[in-house]
Design an enzyme around this catalytic site. Structure first.
Site, PDB file in Angstrom:
ATOM      1  N   LYS A 198     -11.290  -2.422   8.283  1.00 33.72           N
ATOM      2  CA  LYS A 198     -10.243  -3.339   8.838  1.00 33.72           C
ATOM      3  C   LYS A 198     -10.501  -3.199  10.534  1.00 33.72           C
ATOM      4  O   LYS A 198     -10.658  -4.336  11.171  1.00 33.72           O
ATOM      5  CB  LYS A 198      -9.023  -3.256   8.746  1.00 33.72           C
ATOM      6  CG  LYS A 198      -8.577  -3.088   6.992  1.00 33.72           C
ATOM      7  CD  LYS A 198      -7.251  -2.597   6.779  1.00 33.72           C
ATOM      8  CE  LYS A 198      -6.786  -2.771   5.458  1.00 33.72           C
ATOM      9  NZ  LYS A 198      -6.837  -3.775   4.757  1.00 33.72           N
ATOM     10  N   TRP A 256       0.822  -1.222   0.078  1.00 33.46           N
ATOM     11  CA  TRP A 256      -0.006  -0.088   0.058  1.00 33.46           C
ATOM     12  C   TRP A 256       0.714   1.193   0.044  1.00 33.46           C
ATOM     13  O   TRP A 256       0.547   2.490  -0.628  1.00 33.46           O
ATOM     14  CB  TRP A 256      -0.982   0.061   1.165  1.00 33.46           C
ATOM     15  CG  TRP A 256      -1.802  -1.423   1.091  1.00 33.46           C
ATOM     16  CD1 TRP A 256      -2.030  -2.444   2.009  1.00 33.46           C
ATOM     17  CD2 TRP A 256      -3.052  -1.374  -0.093  1.00 33.46           C
ATOM     18  NE1 TRP A 256      -2.830  -3.074   1.585  1.00 33.46           N
ATOM     19  CE2 TRP A 256      -3.487  -2.626   0.478  1.00 33.46           C
ATOM     20  CE3 TRP A 256      -3.390  -0.887  -0.891  1.00 33.46           C
ATOM     21  CZ2 TRP A 256      -4.419  -3.134  -0.089  1.00 33.46           C
ATOM     22  CZ3 TRP A 256      -4.287  -1.442  -1.788  1.00 33.46           C
ATOM     23  CH2 TRP A 256      -4.769  -2.739  -1.519  1.00 33.46           C
ATOM     24  N   ASP A 287      -1.245   6.717   6.898  1.00 33.77           N
ATOM     25  CA  ASP A 287      -2.231   5.525   6.520  1.00 33.77           C
ATOM     26  C   ASP A 287      -2.249   4.767   7.506  1.00 33.77           C
ATOM     27  O   ASP A 287      -1.614   3.926   8.022  1.00 33.77           O
ATOM     28  CB  ASP A 287      -1.901   4.635   5.260  1.00 33.77           C
ATOM     29  CG  ASP A 287      -2.845   3.868   5.183  1.00 33.77           C
ATOM     30  OD1 ASP A 287      -3.862   3.632   5.748  1.00 33.77           O
ATOM     31  OD2 ASP A 287      -3.023   3.091   3.679  1.00 33.77           O
TER      32      ASP A 287
END
Length: 383
Positions: free
Chosen positions: A219, A125, A195
């Protein structure tokens, strides 16, 4: 059973009775996302599915312009601010498009002075965030842990930053590779963007150290469909001219996350999760539970002769625990047999192999203990 019943009301009553009588068995879901939600939250949502707060309608049916829904989103934001101790000079935005959309929104909104930013690449990511930023600004990779399959976090500090860069970006918790910044790097006065998709709400955070924090909900915070952005006020309002209206933080800040129809039901569920954490004693208590859960699994891995963790101990995540055996065949057998025992989504990412247990906030300690018991049995039977 319903054949021959007269009147829709009788059919509805009997249908509900059948559902209630059906026995359901829930599994332990170790998915990296979408992940399991707290059972108390699911039950609350079930109770309010047809009639939210006496409104006579589901949250999914409410107009986002209604007073009823405004109360829901206001409470969600207020509770999130309370449990995460968000400073007053930060906006909380409920957006769409997942964390991946933030890969573009961040440079478009923050890369507006020098048009240069620094990135630390610590996983898939982070790589994607860097690649997307390069479409709009000069994005420099100042460090990477790709040389060892992202199994550690590279040492970084302010001496490595580009002078005058608009911001530095890090991925706080790497979902695929199981690494986590247990100590925030010293970047001096630089604007830090991070993030936090796979660790938000799992630990206390000093937001004053960050310019912007973003996190996809699926998540650790709620269902897929909503992304929360916490952004400092002074970073809003200077987007590039090419920035689409919907990708401008100012658009959403000025409209209370209601410029267009927001992901109403996902935000409602997030609000229930925030209340669940608040009721247990807050994020500090949640973190203590997460430490306890992770210790059980890591202690087993550190003493096992068959299984081993893939991350250097100092960078281990409390949320995502990748582990392997020395045999692809054993890995496959373990994944297959664990699923049959009610432990699902344990297969690791293809770039790491083996297994990965994501033990987010909603995973009860009983689930981790049960997994370790099964791993102990598997090791004994396959040694």
């Amino acid at each position: 059973i319903l054949i021959g019943l007269v009147g829709s009301e009788m059919c509805i009553r009997d249908s509900i009775y059948i559902v209630e009588e059906k026995k359901m068995s829930r599994v332990y879901n170790f998915s990296a996302g979408p992940s399991m939600l707290p059972l108390d939250v699911l039950k609350k949502a079930q109770e309010e599915m047809l009639d939210m707060g006496g409104s006579g309608q589901s949250v999914m049916e409410m107009s986002h312009r209604s007073g009823e829904y405004q109360a829901i989103i206001d409470k969600a934001e207020a509770t999130f601010r309370e449990i995460m101790n968000i400073p007053d000079n930060y906006k909380v935005l409920f957006l769409q498009g997942g964390a991946s959309t933030q890969f573009a929104m961040v440079p478009m909104n923050l890369g507006n002075k020098s048009k240069v930013a620094d990135y630390v690449t610590t996983g898939q990511w982070a790589k994607k965030a860097l690649a997307e930023a390069k479409r709009y600004i000069t994005a420099n990779e100042i460090a990477s842990s790709a040389d060892k399959t992202f199994s550690y976090l590279p040492d970084v500090d302010k001496s490595m930053l580009t002078p005058g860069a608009d911001y530095v970006h890090i991925t706080y918790n790497n979902t695929i590779y199981g690494t986590h910044y247990n100590t925030l790097p010293d970047f001096g006065d630089a604007t830090i963007v991070t993030d936090m998709s796979s660790c938000i709400l799992s630990e206390e955070v000093d937001f004053n150290k960050f310019g912007l924090v973003y996190a996809g909900a699926q998540k650790n915070m709620g269902p897929a469909g909503v992304t929360v952005v916490v952004v400092r006020d002074d970073l809003i309002g200077n987007a590039m001219d090419i920035t689409p209206t919907m990708l401008n933080y100012e658009t959403h800040a000025k409209n209370g996350s209601m410029f267009n129809t927001p992901p109403t039901y996902a935000i409602y569920i997030c609000g229930l999760v925030y209340e669940w954490i608040k009721d247990m004693g807050g994020v500090k208590v949640m973190h203590e539970k997460n430490v306890e859960k992770a210790k059980i699994l890591y202690d087993f891995l550190d003493n096992s002769k068959m299984f081993r963790g893939t991350v250097v101990p100092k960078d281990r995540s409390l949320m995502n625990v990748p582990f392997v055996t020395d045999s692809d065949e054993l890995n496959a057998k373990f994944v297959s047999e664990s699923k049959a025992q009610g432990f699902v989504n344990l297969k690791g990412h293809r770039t790491v192999g083996g297994m990965r247990a994501s033990i987010y906030n909603a995973m009860p300690i009983e689930g981790v203990k049960a997994l370790v018991d099964f791993m102990t049995k598997f090791e004994k039977e396959n040694s």
